[in-house]
Structure formats: structure tokens, C-alpha cells
Design a protein around this motif. Structure first.
Motif, PDB file in Angstrom:
ATOM      1  N   GLY A  94       0.793  -1.222   0.000  1.00 30.86           N
ATOM      2  CA  GLY A  94       0.000   0.000   0.000  1.00 30.86           C
ATOM      3  C   GLY A  94       0.827   1.274   0.000  1.00 30.86           C
ATOM      4  O   GLY A  94       0.345   2.332  -0.402  1.00 30.86           O
ATOM      5  N   LYS A  95       2.079   1.188   0.426  1.00 32.61           N
ATOM      6  CA  LYS A  95       2.937   2.377   0.504  1.00 32.61           C
ATOM      7  C   LYS A  95       3.750   2.639  -0.761  1.00 32.61           C
ATOM      8  O   LYS A  95       4.399   3.678  -0.878  1.00 32.61           O
ATOM      9  CB  LYS A  95       3.901   2.235   1.687  1.00 32.61           C
ATOM     10  CG  LYS A  95       3.211   2.281   3.033  1.00 32.61           C
ATOM     11  CD  LYS A  95       4.208   2.128   4.151  1.00 32.61           C
ATOM     12  CE  LYS A  95       3.513   2.213   5.505  1.00 32.61           C
ATOM     13  NZ  LYS A  95       4.464   2.179   6.610  1.00 32.61           N
ATOM     14  N   LEU A  96       3.714   1.733  -1.711  1.00 32.09           N
ATOM     15  CA  LEU A  96       4.615   1.854  -2.859  1.00 32.09           C
ATOM     16  C   LEU A  96       4.388   3.105  -3.697  1.00 32.09           C
ATOM     17  O   LEU A  96       5.341   3.798  -4.058  1.00 32.09           O
ATOM     18  CB  LEU A  96       4.514   0.610  -3.756  1.00 32.09           C
ATOM     19  CG  LEU A  96       4.969  -0.694  -3.114  1.00 32.09           C
ATOM     20  CD1 LEU A  96       4.869  -1.834  -4.114  1.00 32.09           C
ATOM     21  CD2 LEU A  96       6.371  -0.584  -2.551  1.00 32.09           C
ATOM     22  N   MET A  97       3.139   3.419  -4.023  1.00 31.89           N
ATOM     23  CA  MET A  97       2.887   4.582  -4.885  1.00 31.89           C
ATOM     24  C   MET A  97       3.201   5.878  -4.131  1.00 31.89           C
ATOM     25  O   MET A  97       3.676   6.837  -4.733  1.00 31.89           O
ATOM     26  CB  MET A  97       1.454   4.579  -5.409  1.00 31.89           C
ATOM     27  CG  MET A  97       1.104   3.336  -6.239  1.00 31.89           C
ATOM     28  SD  MET A  97       2.363   2.766  -7.418  1.00 31.89           S
ATOM     29  CE  MET A  97       2.550   4.155  -8.500  1.00 31.89           C
ATOM     30  N   ASN A  98       2.955   5.888  -2.840  1.00 30.69           N
ATOM     31  CA  ASN A  98       3.322   7.055  -2.043  1.00 30.69           C
ATOM     32  C   ASN A  98       4.839   7.242  -2.054  1.00 30.69           C
ATOM     33  O   ASN A  98       5.337   8.360  -2.146  1.00 30.69           O
ATOM     34  CB  ASN A  98       2.804   6.906  -0.615  1.00 30.69           C
ATOM     35  CG  ASN A  98       3.017   8.160   0.194  1.00 30.69           C
ATOM     36  OD1 ASN A  98       2.480   9.207  -0.141  1.00 30.69           O
ATOM     37  ND2 ASN A  98       3.816   8.057   1.240  1.00 30.69           N
ATOM     38  N   HIS A  99       5.560   6.149  -1.971  1.00 30.43           N
ATOM     39  CA  HIS A  99       7.018   6.201  -1.952  1.00 30.43           C
ATOM     40  C   HIS A  99       7.571   6.871  -3.214  1.00 30.43           C
ATOM     41  O   HIS A  99       8.487   7.691  -3.128  1.00 30.43           O
ATOM     42  CB  HIS A  99       7.592   4.791  -1.812  1.00 30.43           C
ATOM     43  CG  HIS A  99       9.083   4.758  -1.815  1.00 30.43           C
ATOM     44  ND1 HIS A  99       9.846   5.155  -0.743  1.00 30.43           N
ATOM     45  CD2 HIS A  99       9.962   4.371  -2.777  1.00 30.43           C
ATOM     46  CE1 HIS A  99      11.137   5.020  -1.030  1.00 30.43           C
ATOM     47  NE2 HIS A  99      11.224   4.550  -2.259  1.00 30.43           N
ATOM     48  N   VAL A 100       7.012   6.545  -4.358  1.00 29.68           N
ATOM     49  CA  VAL A 100       7.532   7.079  -5.618  1.00 29.68           C
ATOM     50  C   VAL A 100       7.506   8.605  -5.619  1.00 29.68           C
ATOM     51  O   VAL A 100       8.470   9.249  -6.025  1.00 29.68           O
ATOM     52  CB  VAL A 100       6.743   6.530  -6.827  1.00 29.68           C
ATOM     53  CG1 VAL A 100       7.207   7.187  -8.126  1.00 29.68           C
ATOM     54  CG2 VAL A 100       6.863   5.020  -6.919  1.00 29.68           C
ATOM     55  N   GLY A 101       6.432   9.199  -5.136  1.00 27.28           N
ATOM     56  CA  GLY A 101       6.286  10.648  -5.209  1.00 27.28           C
ATOM     57  C   GLY A 101       6.730  11.414  -3.986  1.00 27.28           C
ATOM     58  O   GLY A 101       6.626  12.646  -3.944  1.00 27.28           O
ATOM     59  N   HIS A 102       7.237  10.720  -2.983  1.00 27.59           N
ATOM     60  CA  HIS A 102       7.633  11.349  -1.717  1.00 27.59           C
ATOM     61  C   HIS A 102       8.690  12.427  -1.941  1.00 27.59           C
ATOM     62  O   HIS A 102       9.694  12.206  -2.612  1.00 27.59           O
ATOM     63  CB  HIS A 102       8.162  10.264  -0.776  1.00 27.59           C
ATOM     64  CG  HIS A 102       8.444  10.718   0.606  1.00 27.59           C
ATOM     65  ND1 HIS A 102       7.457  11.055   1.494  1.00 27.59           N
ATOM     66  CD2 HIS A 102       9.611  10.898   1.252  1.00 27.59           C
ATOM     67  CE1 HIS A 102       8.009  11.413   2.635  1.00 27.59           C
ATOM     68  NE2 HIS A 102       9.314  11.332   2.516  1.00 27.59           N
ATOM     69  N   GLN A 103       8.460  13.610  -1.409  1.00 25.07           N
ATOM     70  CA  GLN A 103       9.388  14.749  -1.469  1.00 25.07           C
ATOM     71  C   GLN A 103       9.895  15.021  -2.891  1.00 25.07           C
ATOM     72  O   GLN A 103      11.091  15.196  -3.123  1.00 25.07           O
ATOM     73  CB  GLN A 103      10.547  14.550  -0.504  1.00 25.07           C
ATOM     74  CG  GLN A 103      10.086  14.546   0.939  1.00 25.07           C
ATOM     75  CD  GLN A 103      11.216  14.498   1.932  1.00 25.07           C
ATOM     76  OE1 GLN A 103      12.347  14.162   1.599  1.00 25.07           O
ATOM     77  NE2 GLN A 103      10.913  14.845   3.163  1.00 25.07           N
ATOM     78  N   ALA A 104       8.961  15.079  -3.827  1.00 28.44           N
ATOM     79  CA  ALA A 104       9.316  15.330  -5.226  1.00 28.44           C
ATOM     80  C   ALA A 104       9.806  16.754  -5.452  1.00 28.44           C
ATOM     81  O   ALA A 104      10.630  16.998  -6.331  1.00 28.44           O
ATOM     82  CB  ALA A 104       8.111  15.054  -6.124  1.00 28.44           C
TER      83      ALA A 104
END
Length: 185
Positions: free
Chosen positions: A113-123
Motif C-alpha cells: 500500500g505504501k509503494l505509490m506514495n514512496h515514488v512521489g515522496h518529497q518530489a
């Protein structure tokens, strides 16, 4: 904008894979739920986010297609193939988590569940990729950092997919997943 456009296809592919695995794990529970956590106000983020709007456009979806009451939901769940706000993957109600057989499965599912959030974190500074509303600000995004995080998320997805087949997480698998948990620091 060229560099951000290069991210669209691999991002959409990963999100589609995450969506499919989540459906395999949870569709029976979510399909029977009468108190869905999915709401139109959450769905609106997909139309107001500059990046998610690009993903919607890529699949031919327009903001006007969203139902005012139900958002992107239809009888089969979310109608978006990709371009969902990350919260749609991160949130697990207690009923979903309690249906999972053990702590290891809950851990792997939570990481999924955290994978897509991880990609965009602190962009862009402290902003998540989907929090950027002005398309011009996408030019300022650290695209190389996004691609690095995408690779980490893809590696973590492979680990989770293997766990779903074997029921085991090795030490190296846990190390791969640790990159995803680093967003919480």
C-alpha cells in the motif's frame, strides 16, 4: 515537462500492478463492504493534482467523467486503471487487516500500500508529487529522484509479489522493503 512525461508510463505500469495485486488480496472484502472509505472528495485529488491529471489524460479520462457523489467508483470498485491518489492504496481499514492470516502478511500488504506514495515522496522540497497543483511546478521536480524511488518501489513490489507466492520474507527481502519505510522518517 519532457522528463516528467518519461515517468508516466513506468509509473502507470507499477500502479497497475499494485492495483491488480491489491484486488487479488482484498476484492472479496472490499466488494462486500457497505461503508466504503472511498469518497468523491478523495477522488477529486486525481483531478486537481498536476501529475495525476496527466495520468488521467493519458487514459482518456476527464474531470467531468467523475460522478459528483461516487467519484470514480462503480459497481466493481474504482474505475481508474491508474492515477489514483496514494491514499487509495495506503489506507487499510481494521476489517481488512483483521482478515489477513498473520503479521507477516499484514506487513507485506501494508508495504504494498505504501509503494505509490514512496515514488512521489518529497518530489519538490517537502511536497509529494501528487500535491503539486500547478503544472508549471512539475518542471521543477527532481525527476531523477523520482526514478530512483520508482526503482525502489518496483524492487519492493517484486519482493511482495514473491511473498504472496511463497509466504516467506527473507532478510534481503526485508532490506529491500526498508527503503519504503524510510519515508516515515
Amino acid at each position: 515537462m519532457q522528463k516528467i512525461n518519461e515517468l508516466l508510463e513506468p509509473y502507470a505500469e507499477l500502479e497497475g500492478a499494485v492495483r491488480q495485486l491489491m484486488a487479488q488480496l482484498f476484492s472479496d472484502a472490499c466488494g462486500m463492504c457497505t461503508a466504503c472509505c472511498c469518497r468523491a472528495d478523495i477522488c477529486e485529488e486525481a483531478t486537481s493534482s498536476a501529475f495525476l491529471s496527466l495520468l488521467l489524460e493519458r487514459q482518456g479520462v476527464k474531470a467531468a467523467d467523475m460522478d459528483d457523489r461516487y467519484g470514480w467508483l462503480d459497481l466493481h470498485g474504482c474505475s481508474l486503471e491508474y492515477g489514483r491518489p496514494p491514499i487509495c492504496y495506503i489506507y487499510f481499514c481494521d476489517q481488512l487487516l483483521s482478515r489477513l492470516p498473520d503479521d507477516e502478511t499484514r506487513y507485506a500488504s501494508t508495504m504494498l500500500g505504501k509503494l505509490m506514495n514512496h515514488v512521489g515522496h518529497q518530489a519538490l522540497g517537502g511536497w509529494h508529487l501528487v500535491e503539486i497543483m500547478d503544472p508549471a511546478d512539475l518542471e521543477k521536480v527532481d525527476v531523477d529522484g523520482l526514478f530512483q524511488r520508482l526503482e525502489e518501489a518496483q524492487a519492493a513490489f517484486e519482493v511482495i509479489e514473491e511473498f504472496c507466492q511463497t509466504g516467506r520474507l527473507s532478510r534481503s527481502a526485508r532490506e529491500t522493503l526498508s527503503a519504503i519505510t524510510s519515508d516515515e522518517d
